[in-house]
Scaffold this active site. Structure first.
Site, PDB file in Angstrom:
ATOM      1  N   LYS A   1     -10.729  -3.746  -3.605  1.00  0.00           N
ATOM      2  CA  LYS A   1     -11.587  -2.605  -3.848  1.00  0.00           C
ATOM      3  C   LYS A   1     -10.505  -1.232  -4.542  1.00  0.00           C
ATOM      4  CE  LYS A   1     -13.879  -2.890   0.612  1.00  0.00           C
ATOM      5  NZ  LYS A   1     -12.646  -3.319   1.337  1.00  0.00           N
TER       6      LYS A   1
ATOM      7  N   LYS B   1      -4.906  -9.870  -5.950  1.00  0.00           N
ATOM      8  CA  LYS B   1      -5.969 -10.426  -5.550  1.00  0.00           C
ATOM      9  C   LYS B   1      -7.292  -9.372  -5.929  1.00  0.00           C
ATOM     10  CE  LYS B   1      -6.405  -7.834  -1.189  1.00  0.00           C
ATOM     11  NZ  LYS B   1      -7.369  -7.714   0.038  1.00  0.00           N
TER      12      LYS B   1
ATOM     13  N   LYS C   1       0.862  -1.193   0.104  1.00  0.00           N
ATOM     14  CA  LYS C   1      -0.036  -0.174  -0.102  1.00  0.00           C
ATOM     15  C   LYS C   1       0.836   1.558   0.067  1.00  0.00           C
ATOM     16  CE  LYS C   1      -4.642  -1.541   1.582  1.00  0.00           C
ATOM     17  NZ  LYS C   1      -5.619  -1.585   2.398  1.00  0.00           N
TER      18      LYS C   1
HETATM   19  N1  AQP Z   1      -9.595 -11.110  -3.093  1.00  0.00           N
HETATM   20  C1  AQP Z   1      -9.818 -11.405  -1.951  1.00  0.00           C
HETATM   21  N2  AQP Z   1     -10.172 -12.825  -1.730  1.00  0.00           N
HETATM   22  C2  AQP Z   1     -10.657 -13.349  -0.587  1.00  0.00           C
HETATM   23  N3  AQP Z   1     -10.722 -12.483   0.761  1.00  0.00           N
HETATM   24  C3  AQP Z   1     -10.717 -11.196   0.489  1.00  0.00           C
HETATM   25  N4  AQP Z   1     -10.864 -10.214   1.269  1.00  0.00           N
HETATM   26  C4  AQP Z   1     -10.576  -9.123   0.708  1.00  0.00           C
HETATM   27  N5  AQP Z   1      -9.904  -9.500  -0.586  1.00  0.00           N
HETATM   28  C5  AQP Z   1     -10.145 -10.617  -0.750  1.00  0.00           C
HETATM   29  C6  AQP Z   1     -11.187 -10.433   2.711  1.00  0.00           C
HETATM   30  O1  AQP Z   1     -12.196  -9.321   2.920  1.00  0.00           O
HETATM   31  C7  AQP Z   1     -12.358  -8.982   4.393  1.00  0.00           C
HETATM   32  C8  AQP Z   1     -12.433  -7.509   4.320  1.00  0.00           C
HETATM   33  O2  AQP Z   1     -11.528  -6.720   3.616  1.00  0.00           O
HETATM   34  P1  AQP Z   1     -11.188  -5.313   3.973  1.00  0.00           P
HETATM   35  O3  AQP Z   1     -12.064  -4.304   3.183  1.00  0.00           O
HETATM   36  O4  AQP Z   1     -11.076  -5.069   5.231  1.00  0.00           O
HETATM   37  O5  AQP Z   1      -9.670  -5.050   3.653  1.00  0.00           O
HETATM   38  P2  AQP Z   1      -8.930  -5.674   2.320  1.00  0.00           P
HETATM   39  O6  AQP Z   1      -8.522  -6.880   2.622  1.00  0.00           O
HETATM   40  O7  AQP Z   1      -7.613  -4.817   2.096  1.00  0.00           O
HETATM   41  O8  AQP Z   1      -9.856  -5.779   1.163  1.00  0.00           O
HETATM   42  P3  AQP Z   1      -9.673  -4.864  -0.162  1.00  0.00           P
HETATM   43  O9  AQP Z   1     -10.944  -5.194  -0.925  1.00  0.00           O
HETATM   44  O10 AQP Z   1      -8.420  -5.368  -0.808  1.00  0.00           O
HETATM   45  O11 AQP Z   1      -9.614  -3.433   0.129  1.00  0.00           O
HETATM   46  P4  AQP Z   1      -8.704  -2.175   0.182  1.00  0.00           P
HETATM   47  O12 AQP Z   1      -8.485  -2.213  -1.371  1.00  0.00           O
HETATM   48  O13 AQP Z   1      -9.466  -0.771   0.321  1.00  0.00           O
HETATM   49  O14 AQP Z   1      -7.424  -2.594   0.875  1.00  0.00           O
HETATM   50  C9  AQP Z   1     -11.036  -9.392   4.848  1.00  0.00           C
HETATM   51  O15 AQP Z   1     -11.255 -10.771   5.812  1.00  0.00           O
HETATM   52  C10 AQP Z   1     -10.136  -9.899   3.590  1.00  0.00           C
HETATM   53  O16 AQP Z   1      -9.126 -11.055   4.108  1.00  0.00           O
END
Ligand code: AQP
Length: 330
Positions: free
Chosen positions: A196, A193, A111
């Site tokens: 968002k 992965k 990040k």
């Molecule tokens: N691609 C994924 N596959 C499986 N699990 C996932 N999670 C996120 N992406 C995947 C799981 O979703 C939960 C919530 O995630 P989060 O929003 O708190 O943070 P993150 O993991 O950083 O998700 P994003 O979508 O990638 O958000 P941004 O881009 O804002 O950082 C967690 O349990 C995560 O493991």
């Protein structure tokens, strides 16, 4: 009942990766566990945002979680900033977390590489996450694979605090991740992965047309240049894992045979996937539309969730303050 905690950032629309990696599991686990599910808006302000956008996304996330099946009669669903004890415990944990532990976190490296100026919040993010979990003395955290390293850090934090302030009997549990078979869903590019902030997602509430527009160009097994080329499902980074998540077992078996035998082209395979995905996602979209029409009800559910969460959070903080000598004036 065993206690679980998990959180999700309102940093964008709830996507299929979040749903399969975490939220679907939360819906299942809420039945046999004392469950706390938190919309972690303090985490979401570690990246660029505007106040209006954050407000809207927080409510949208609540709607998506409720529409996915979280039941406020079974689980405590709330917004992080409504429970100030999260940041209070987060600060305390910052004072017992070695800097080196934070600097080696993969998500911090990824990040911060995407930002021109790196703010301290990005580095300290997993410390606040440890506070989120340990405030509720939760020992199980249903998350996707990307959060496993952060949970290791939560265990280090629990251990450090216990060693210093509760040496005879550990006060904080050492939380363990609870993963699903769909612990890492790849983005539509088949590389990173689904995330968002990368914009390679399928939103949970997208219309059948929007979902199809995303599935159509999604990457498949590179060996399948023509419909007559045989493929290997295991090398198909997006469509095959989504079939395993959304399609009934006999369909998955058929997908495997038709891919290996070049019986279907990738587009045929995607059409079958689209049908099964929409069977599961359409009722969620319908429920979300109903909830969007009742914003006051959603706010009330969140207020009640915060009230219930604070009952536990205050109790934990009373113990923490007393054990640390932070209660001199009480
Ligand atoms: N691609 C994924 N596959 C499986 N699990 C996932 N999670 C996120 N992406 C995947 C799981 O979703 C939960 C919530 O995630 P989060 O929003 O708190 O943070 P993150 O993991 O950083 O998700 P994003 O979508 O990638 O958000 P941004 O881009 O804002 O950082 C967690 O349990 C995560 O493991």
């Amino acid at each position: 009942m065993p206690r679980i905690f998990s959180g999700i950032q309102p940093s964008g629309e709830l996507h299929v990766g979040n749903y399969l990696g975490a939220v679907k599991n939360w819906v299942a686990l809420q039945h046999g566990h004392e469950s706390f599910f938190c919309i972690v808006n303090y985490h979401a302000i570690t990246i660029a945002f505007t106040p209006d956008e954050l407000r809207r996304r927080t409510r949208d996330m609540a709607v998506s979680l409720l529409a996915s099946g979280l039941d406020p009669a079974k689980a405590v669903v709330f917004v992080q900033s409504d429970v100030p004890e999260h940041t209070e415990l987060g600060w305390i944990f910052n004072t017992i977390t070695p800097l080196g532990e934070l600097e080696r976190q993969v998500q911090f490296k990824e990040k911060s590489a995407r930002q021109e100026q790196v703010m301290a919040g990005i580095l300290n993010y997993p410390v606040l996450q440890a506070a989120d979990i340990l405030l509720y003395l939760a020992d199980t955290v249903p998350v996707g694979e990307d959060q496993v390293q952060h949970l290791e850090l939560s265990r280090v934090v629990a251990r450090n605090w216990n060693a210093r302030f509760s040496p005879d009997a550990p006060y904080f549990p050492e939380p363990q991740p609870k993963l699903t078979p769909t612990r890492r869903i790849a983005g539509l590019d088949g590389q990173a992965k689904m995330s968002k902030s990368i914009g390679n997602t399928i939103g949970l509430l997208e219309t059948p047309e929007q979902v199809w527009d995303k599935l159509r160009p999604a990457v498949t097994d590179p060996a399948r240049q023509r419909k007559t080329d045989a493929g290997e499902p295991e090398k198909c980074p997006v469509i095959y894992p989504l079939h395993k998540a959304f399609s009934p077992v006999p369909v998955v078996t058929e997908v495997e045979a038709k891919c290996r035998g070049a019986g279907w082209g990738c587009m045929d395979c995607k059409k079958v996937l689209h049908t099964h995905m929409m069977e599961e996602l359409t009722p969620i979209r319908t429920r979300a539309a109903e909830l969007h029409a009742r914003p006051k009800d959603v706010d009330e559910l969140l207020h009640d969730g915060a009230r219930r969460a604070r009952l536990v959070a205050r109790e934990t903080m009373d113990t923490v303050r007393a054990r640390m000598g932070l209660d001199a004036s009480q």
